[in-house]
Design a protein around this motif. Structure first.
Motif, short mmCIF file in Angstrom:
data_model
loop_
_atom_site.label_atom_id
_atom_site.label_comp_id
_atom_site.label_asym_id
_atom_site.label_seq_id
_atom_site.Cartn_x
_atom_site.Cartn_y
_atom_site.Cartn_z
N LYS A 43 0.83 -1.20 0.00
CA LYS A 43 0.00 0.00 0.00
C LYS A 43 0.86 1.25 0.00
CE LYS A 43 -3.74 2.28 2.50
NZ LYS A 43 -4.61 2.24 3.69
N SER A 44 1.91 1.22 0.84
CA SER A 44 2.82 2.36 0.92
C SER A 44 3.51 2.58 -0.42
CB SER A 44 3.85 2.14 2.01
OG SER A 44 4.77 3.20 2.06
N ALA A 45 3.97 1.50 -1.04
CA ALA A 45 4.62 1.61 -2.34
C ALA A 45 3.65 2.13 -3.40
CB ALA A 45 5.16 0.25 -2.76
N PHE A 46 2.42 1.69 -3.33
CA PHE A 46 1.40 2.16 -4.27
C PHE A 46 1.14 3.65 -4.09
CE2 PHE A 46 -3.04 3.13 -5.17
CZ PHE A 46 -3.13 2.77 -6.50
N GLU A 47 1.06 4.09 -2.83
CA GLU A 47 0.82 5.50 -2.56
C GLU A 47 1.98 6.36 -3.05
OE1 GLU A 47 0.19 5.53 1.62
OE2 GLU A 47 -1.95 5.05 1.49
N VAL A 48 3.21 5.86 -2.85
CA VAL A 48 4.39 6.59 -3.33
C VAL A 48 4.35 6.70 -4.85
CG1 VAL A 48 6.90 6.51 -3.56
CG2 VAL A 48 5.84 6.01 -1.36
N LYS A 49 4.02 5.58 -5.50
CA LYS A 49 3.94 5.58 -6.95
C LYS A 49 2.84 6.52 -7.44
CE LYS A 49 3.38 2.50 -10.91
NZ LYS A 49 3.11 1.12 -11.34
N ALA A 50 1.67 6.47 -6.75
CA ALA A 50 0.55 7.33 -7.12
C ALA A 50 0.91 8.80 -6.95
CB ALA A 50 -0.69 7.00 -6.30
N ALA A 51 1.62 9.11 -5.84
CA ALA A 51 2.04 10.49 -5.61
C ALA A 51 3.02 10.94 -6.68
CB ALA A 51 2.68 10.62 -4.22
#
Length: 248
Positions: free
Chosen positions: A73-81
């Protein structure tokens, strides 16, 4: 009964195999093969052993799996940001390019308008210069002598419909003043009355003022103004200066 024909023993062997499989999955080796349970106890044992892997998986899910999900989830959020930031940067770049293009277009339009205005002004100046040049070319240059004075007077007379010819004017000038623009009669009745005859055609002041033509000098001494005023008077009194052959 023989062991092979005993139903309970057959079920026990099968149940023991399931128990061993469950123990191997969870690392438990504490089950005993010395007892032969009945059908009810065998079912309970199987259920207990089957529940052991589920309990172990449940524990893994609640700790390590949750941590893995959180990491994903954290990696996804970083990628999304990062993607959002990249999109914002791209949009800003497009906006800046559009702004620069609009500014360049406005500058080009202003330059074109200024150039067009300059061209119009240049054309207007050229037209004025051309008209002035043509007017100057059409404007005759008169000699500053008797011939030039008569010719200039005739052009002015033509514009004001005053009759007269070169011959008639020249003839009367030679009789009245011999062509001297500064001639003055200081002995006749007019002179005695304080209004002497002056100039080429010997015009008195009241007559000159009454028959003066606008555009000429307001002076009896000016040769052109003197001729035009005298011819205007002669036209009114005799029809034309051509008709005058003596004092008038």
């Amino acid at each position: 009964m023989s062991p092979s024909s005993t139903p309970g023993l057959s079920r026990l062997k099968k149940n023991h195999k399931l128990s061993l499989a469950g123990v191997a999955a969870v690392g438990v080796a504490a089950l005993s093969f010395s007892l032969v349970p009945g059908p009810a106890s065998a079912k309970a044992e199987v259920a207990e052993v089957a529940a052991a892997p589920a309990a172990a998986w449940s524990g893994y899910q609640s700790a390590e799996l949750q941590a893995g999900i959180a990491g994903q989830k954290s990696a996804f959020e970083v990628k999304a940001a990062a993607e959002t930031k990249a999109k914002a940067a791209a949009a800003a770049k497009v906006k800046a390019a559009a702004k620069a293009k609009a500014a360049a277009a406005a500058k080009a339009e202003a330059a074109a308008a200024a150039e067009a205005k300059a061209q119009v002004a240049a054309k207007e100046r050229l037209v004025v210069k051309t008209v002035a040049s043509r007017a100057a070319a059409r404007t005759p240059v008169y000699a500053n002598n008797l011939d030039g004075w008569i010719r200039e007077a005739l052009d002015i007379m033509k514009k004001h419909d005053i009759p007269g010819t070169y011959e008639g004017i020249h003839r009367n000038i030679m009789r009245e003043s011999s062509g001297n623009p500064n001639a003055i009669n200081d002995w006749d009745i007019n002179a005695r009355n304080g209004v002497p005859s002056i100039g080429l055609l010997q015009v008195i002041k009241p007559t000159f003022d009454a028959y003066h033509i606008p555009g000429t000098k307001k002076s009896q001494w000016d040769p052109v103004a003197n001729i035009v005023a005298a011819c205007n008077y002669a036209a009114d009194r005799y029809g034309s200066m051509d008709n005058v052959d003596s004092a008038y």
